[in-house]
Every structure is written in structure tokens, then in C-alpha cells.
Design a protein around this motif. Structure first.
Motif, short mmCIF file in Angstrom:
data_model
loop_
_atom_site.label_atom_id
_atom_site.label_comp_id
_atom_site.label_asym_id
_atom_site.label_seq_id
_atom_site.Cartn_x
_atom_site.Cartn_y
_atom_site.Cartn_z
N ASP A 106 4.71 25.64 34.97
CA ASP A 106 5.79 26.60 35.13
C ASP A 106 6.73 26.50 33.94
N THR A 107 6.76 27.56 33.15
CA THR A 107 7.66 27.63 31.99
C THR A 107 8.43 28.95 32.01
N ALA A 108 8.64 29.51 33.20
CA ALA A 108 9.22 30.84 33.31
C ALA A 108 10.73 30.87 33.16
N ALA A 109 11.38 29.71 33.21
CA ALA A 109 12.84 29.67 33.09
C ALA A 109 13.26 28.48 32.23
N ASN A 110 14.34 27.82 32.61
CA ASN A 110 14.85 26.72 31.78
C ASN A 110 14.03 25.44 31.90
N LEU A 111 13.28 25.29 33.02
CA LEU A 111 12.49 24.08 33.22
C LEU A 111 11.12 24.18 32.54
N CYS A 112 10.65 23.05 32.07
CA CYS A 112 9.27 22.92 31.61
C CYS A 112 8.62 21.98 32.62
N SER A 113 7.84 22.54 33.55
CA SER A 113 7.36 21.78 34.70
C SER A 113 5.84 21.77 34.77
N VAL A 114 5.30 20.60 35.12
CA VAL A 114 3.85 20.42 35.24
C VAL A 114 3.58 19.53 36.45
N ALA A 115 2.51 19.82 37.17
CA ALA A 115 2.12 18.98 38.30
C ALA A 115 0.61 18.87 38.36
N VAL A 116 0.13 17.78 38.93
CA VAL A 116 -1.29 17.60 39.20
C VAL A 116 -1.44 17.36 40.70
N LEU A 117 -2.26 18.18 41.34
CA LEU A 117 -2.46 18.11 42.79
C LEU A 117 -3.91 17.80 43.11
N ASP A 118 -4.14 16.85 44.03
CA ASP A 118 -5.48 16.62 44.55
C ASP A 118 -5.71 17.64 45.67
N VAL A 119 -6.56 18.61 45.41
CA VAL A 119 -6.72 19.74 46.33
C VAL A 119 -7.29 19.32 47.67
N GLU A 120 -8.29 18.46 47.67
CA GLU A 120 -8.94 18.06 48.92
C GLU A 120 -7.98 17.36 49.87
N SER A 121 -7.17 16.45 49.37
CA SER A 121 -6.27 15.68 50.25
C SER A 121 -4.89 16.31 50.36
N GLY A 122 -4.58 17.25 49.45
CA GLY A 122 -3.25 17.84 49.43
C GLY A 122 -2.20 16.92 48.87
N THR A 123 -2.61 15.86 48.18
CA THR A 123 -1.68 14.88 47.63
C THR A 123 -1.19 15.29 46.26
N MET A 124 0.12 15.28 46.06
CA MET A 124 0.69 15.54 44.75
C MET A 124 0.60 14.24 43.94
N LEU A 125 -0.27 14.20 42.96
CA LEU A 125 -0.50 12.98 42.19
C LEU A 125 0.61 12.71 41.20
N ALA A 126 1.18 13.76 40.64
CA ALA A 126 2.27 13.58 39.68
C ALA A 126 2.94 14.93 39.46
N ALA A 127 4.23 14.89 39.16
CA ALA A 127 4.99 16.10 38.84
C ALA A 127 6.11 15.72 37.89
N VAL A 128 6.24 16.49 36.81
CA VAL A 128 7.26 16.23 35.80
C VAL A 128 7.98 17.54 35.50
N SER A 129 9.30 17.52 35.52
CA SER A 129 10.11 18.69 35.17
C SER A 129 11.20 18.28 34.21
N GLU A 130 11.30 19.00 33.11
CA GLU A 130 12.35 18.74 32.12
C GLU A 130 13.17 20.01 31.94
N ASP A 131 14.48 19.88 32.01
CA ASP A 131 15.38 21.01 31.81
C ASP A 131 15.64 21.14 30.31
N ILE A 132 14.86 22.00 29.66
CA ILE A 132 14.95 22.10 28.21
C ILE A 132 15.60 23.40 27.75
N GLY A 133 15.80 24.35 28.65
CA GLY A 133 16.39 25.63 28.26
C GLY A 133 15.41 26.48 27.49
#
Length: 227
Positions: A7-34
Motif C-alpha cells: 500500500d503506497t496510496a497515501a503517506n504510508l509506505c506499507s508492506v505485509a506478508v500473510l500466510d494464506v492457509e493459516s490466516g497468520t500475519m507473518l510480518a507487517a511494516v508501515s513507514e510514514d514517509i509522506g
């Protein structure tokens, strides 16, 4: 299967990795870079993959925000997602920021209709109405605040997005607010991407109005014609 969400549609630069089978969010990083998503996105992707103990080759599906939002930011995210999908030979799905905001709203206010609303500046808002079941009841739109207020009159909507404050400043009884983020959470993009049906065509930016910047016609150089 692992899903990569961008997601880079606004001020945040956000990335996540999701394990689809288990529904577990493995990692998520968001930086407010403008601004500067083009310069920073790859670094955030690398960091998120490390945090998830995953490699790019492990990714089997990609989800990306398509806007509405920043013209440049949306283009950066969509082009990156499409490039990765081509290289990895995996499907890529586009998720609108309005849909992600509705998802966040429904998580906090289950069984309530949601209005996703983003401050689009210039006395306009991006908006979309969603029913109690989470299904969109209108098309994404760019419209004026008075028209939105008229639609909301006498209704029990939850507001989700940066335009919520604009609405509540102008009503006697404030509406419930799920979030004032300009886009949905990166977790929303990941979860929606995991359950979205495959798309026949690669995702494209969702532009609801034209560019703010126009060519300066007075400075266009005339072309020389040689005989």
C-alpha cells in the motif's frame, strides 16, 4: 502459500506478508514517509520479508492498493506489484482503498453499514457506501461534502477514513468513526487480497478525477519543419 500486500496510496509506505492457509500475519511494516515511495518501497519490502523469515520466491499471490489516493504513490505500488507478479508468475489483485477502509470499519463495528470517506482536498471527498454485509451499495465516487451529508441524514452509518472528521465537524450528532487513516490498514489489504477472486487483467490505478497538474501551454515550443 504466502501473500505479499503493498500500500503506497497515501503517506504510508506499507508492506505485509500473510500466510494464506493459516490466516497468520507473518510480518507487517508501515513507514510514514509522506512522499518518496519509489525510493523507499523496495527497502520496506526487503525488511518485511526478513521479518517474515521469507524470500520473494516464496510469494504466491500479491495484493496492492489501487487508490483512490496519491497519483504518484498509487502508480508506484501498482507497477511494483505487476512487475513482481510477472517475474514470479503469480496472480496479483487490486484492492481499492475505500474497500480496505470498509473492511477495517466492519472489524470494529460488526453488522453496521459503513461509509468509506477520504479527504480529497479542494472541497471534495472520495467516498463509497457499504451495507451491513460488507457489500458495496454504491460505486466509488468523488463528490462534495454537502451531497454526502444529505445522503447520511437520518442514517446510522459508521465512518471510516480521513474524511470522517470533515463530516463530524458539520453535524450535531457525530457518527461513529472506525479510523481516520487516509487508506485502510495494510492488514486489510492483505486479508482482502487473500479472499479476492482472480482478476482477468492486471490491476490498474483507480483514478476518480483528473490530474491536478496541467501542461503550461504557453511554454510549448513550436516544432520546426525542415524541407
Amino acid at each position: 502459500m504466502k501473500l505479499l500486500a503493498l500500500d503506497t496510496a497515501a503517506n504510508l509506505c506499507s508492506v505485509a506478508v500473510l500466510d494464506v492457509e493459516s490466516g497468520t500475519m507473518l510480518a507487517a511494516v508501515s513507514e510514514d514517509i509522506g512522499k518518496g515511495h519509489a525510493e523507499r518501497l523496495m527497502g520496506v519490502i526487503e525488511q518485511t520479508l526478513r521479518d517474515a523469515d521469507a524470500e520473494l520466491a516464496d510469494i504466491g499471490r500479491i495484493a496492492v492498493s489501487i487508490g483512490p489516493g496519491s497519483f504518484t504513490g498509487v502508480r508506484v505500488g501498482v507497477s511494483t506489484a505487476r512487475g513482481f507478479a510477472l517475474a514470479l508468475k503469480c496472480p496479483v489483485v487490486g484492492i481499492s482503498t475505500l474497500q480496505a477502509l470498509a473492511y477495517d470499519g466492519a472489524r470494529l463495528f460488526s453488522g453496521r453499514p459503513i461509509l468509506s470517506i477520504i479527504n480529497a482536498r479542494r472541497d471534495e471527498v472520495y467516498a463509497q457506501f457499504f451495507g451491513k454485509d460488507g457489500v458495496a451499495t454504491s460505486e466509488p465516487m468523488v463528490t462534495s461534502l454537502p451531497l454526502i451529508l444529505a445522503e447520511l441524514s437520518g442514517r446510522d452509518y459508521v465512518l471510516s477514513g480521513s474524511g470522517a472528521a470533515l463530516v463530524n465537524e458539520r453535524v450535531e450528532e457525530p457518527f461513529d468513526v472506525a479510523t481516520v487513516m487516509p487508506t485502510g490498514s495494510i492488514e486489510a489489504f492483505a486479508c482482502l487480497g487473500a479472499v479476492s477472486a482472480g482478476q482477468d487483467e492486471p490491476p490498474k490505478p483507480l483514478y476518480l478525477r483528473g490530474l491536478d497538474v496541467k501542461p503550461q501551454q504557453g511554454f510549448v515550443m513550436q516544432r520546426k519543419v525542415t524541407e
